[in-house]
Design an enzyme around this catalytic site. Structure first.
Site, PDB file in Angstrom:
ATOM      1  N   CYS A   1      36.554 -11.008  23.597  1.00  0.00           N
ATOM      2  CA  CYS A   1      35.455 -10.673  22.679  1.00  0.00           C
ATOM      3  C   CYS A   1      36.059 -10.274  21.339  1.00  0.00           C
ATOM      4  CB  CYS A   1      34.615  -9.521  23.214  1.00  0.00           C
ATOM      5  SG  CYS A   1      33.844  -9.792  24.813  1.00  0.00           S
ATOM      6  N   GLN A   2      35.679 -10.952  20.291  1.00  0.00           N
ATOM      7  CA  GLN A   2      36.193 -10.598  18.965  1.00  0.00           C
ATOM      8  C   GLN A   2      35.113 -10.099  18.016  1.00  0.00           C
ATOM      9  OE1 GLN A   2      37.131 -13.985  20.127  1.00  0.00           O
ATOM     10  NE2 GLN A   2      38.861 -13.025  21.117  1.00  0.00           N
TER      11      GLN A   2
END
Length: 356
Positions: free
Chosen positions: A79-80
């Protein structure tokens, strides 16, 4: 009959191993990197490995047959979208698309429990906005959650490694996060019995030449009589000259000006302290300039096996493929002892029956 597990974004299988050690049966795993998937298969031969990008899989065809038959889904989807400063953090950010595939598989399979691990920012970014969205999403699917940031060092791992952990349980109160272990393990406990190789020395397989230096080393060696993955990086003459100037427990502060580099990494050109715990093992632990990964005494970076020991992998766990792949396998893994602590609280919760 053992409780069953699916491991998504499995890597080499640190999470899988911790669950297996706690008495679970990993029946299916997914990893997109074929070289890493091959190493997973070598070390988890009973699990079916689906090699491929999860976004390209037929989810129904791959996972649909397991609906209602799996006890736990585990994994750490990248997850960025919550990490950029000054931007709204949301699960709907396009950079979080892999997270959504983890959610889709949980929704399709409906396991009794799930475990998601990620970077600590998962729970803290945006004043908890992202965390709140995750909680609402899974609660809408019938899961109640316990979440927090755990440090592997608190669970018998000789390394500072902080990870966000979310445990979900369908139709019931979730188990608590695992309590901290009493055991304090040092770097030397982990690697003190491994052959004292110099730069460029070592073989893919070699005999042990000393007895374990600690209970930790004894536990990880087990009944192995051949040492694998213990090959020292061959450093350049300049690097060796630089390392020779750094005494035990010291770092770049001992170097003259002509040897100082522009490396931005914390701990660059610094020795590991034998009676301390390690910094977080990364995928570049073979390079003295990339962090505090220089052997406490020898003029070289740590080996794959030494890094694996610091990650709490047993010596029976063999890393395969290119050296670069092996470093990714070790550096990106969840420490098995941390995974085992998480698996144990779920196993204990299962033993309490449905009325909680």
């Amino acid at each position: 009959m053992k409780p069953t597990v699916i491991d998504l974004f499995a890597g080499v299988g640190g999470l899988s191993l911790g669950f297996e050690q706690a008495g679970f049966d990993v029946v299916l795993a997914n990893e997109y990197d074929a070289e890493i998937a091959s190493a997973y298969q070598k070390n988890h031969p009973a699990a079916k490995m689906v090699v491929g990008d999860i976004t390209a899989l037929d989810l129904n065809g791959t996972f649909g047959g397991f609906a209602g038959k799996i006890d736990v889904i585990i994994g750490g989807p990248p997850c960025q979208g919550f990490s950029q400063k000054g931007q709204r953090k949301t699960i709907h950010d396009e950079r979080n698309f892999l997270f959504k595939y983890y959610v889709k598989v949980v929704e399709l399979v409906q396991p009794r429990y799930f475990v998601m691990e990620n970077v600590p920012n998962l729970l803290t970014a945006g004043n908890g906005y992202f965390q709140k969205e995750i909680a609402e999403l899974f609660r809408g699917m019938g899961y109640q959650l316990n979440m927090g940031v755990l440090n592997a060092a608190d669970y018998g791992v000789p390394q500072t490694r902080r990870r966000a952990i979310i445990i979900g349980k369908r139709d019931g109160l979730p188990p608590p996060l695992p309590e901290k272990a009493a055991q304090n393990v040092t770097i030397w406990d982990a690697i003190g019995d491994l052959a004292y190789l110099e730069s460029g020395e070592g073989d893919a397989a070699q005999p042990y030449i000393t007895q374990p230096a600690s209970d930790y080393g004894k536990a990880l060696r087990g009944d192995m009589d051949v040492l694998y993955n213990h090959v020292a990086t061959k450093h350049s003459p300049l690097a060796l000259e630089r390392l020779s100037l750094i005494p035990p427990n010291c770092g770049k502060e001992m170097l003259p000006d002509e040897h100082l580099t522009k490396s931005i990494y914390s701990g660059t050109w610094s020795r590991m302290v034998r009676d301390d715990i390690s910094v977080t093992i990364t995928t570049r632990f073979d390079t003295p300039s990339s962090g505090r990964f220089t052997h406490p005494y020898l003029n070289r970076a740590i080996t794959v096996r030494e890094a694996a020991r610091i990650q709490s992998f047993p010596d029976s766990f063999i890393f395969t493929g290119t050296k670069g792949s092996q470093m990714k396998q070790v550096g990106n893994a969840v420490p098995p002892r941390l995974a085992n602590a998480i698996a144990s609280v779920i196993k204990n919760d299962m033993g309490k029956g449905p009325c909680r």
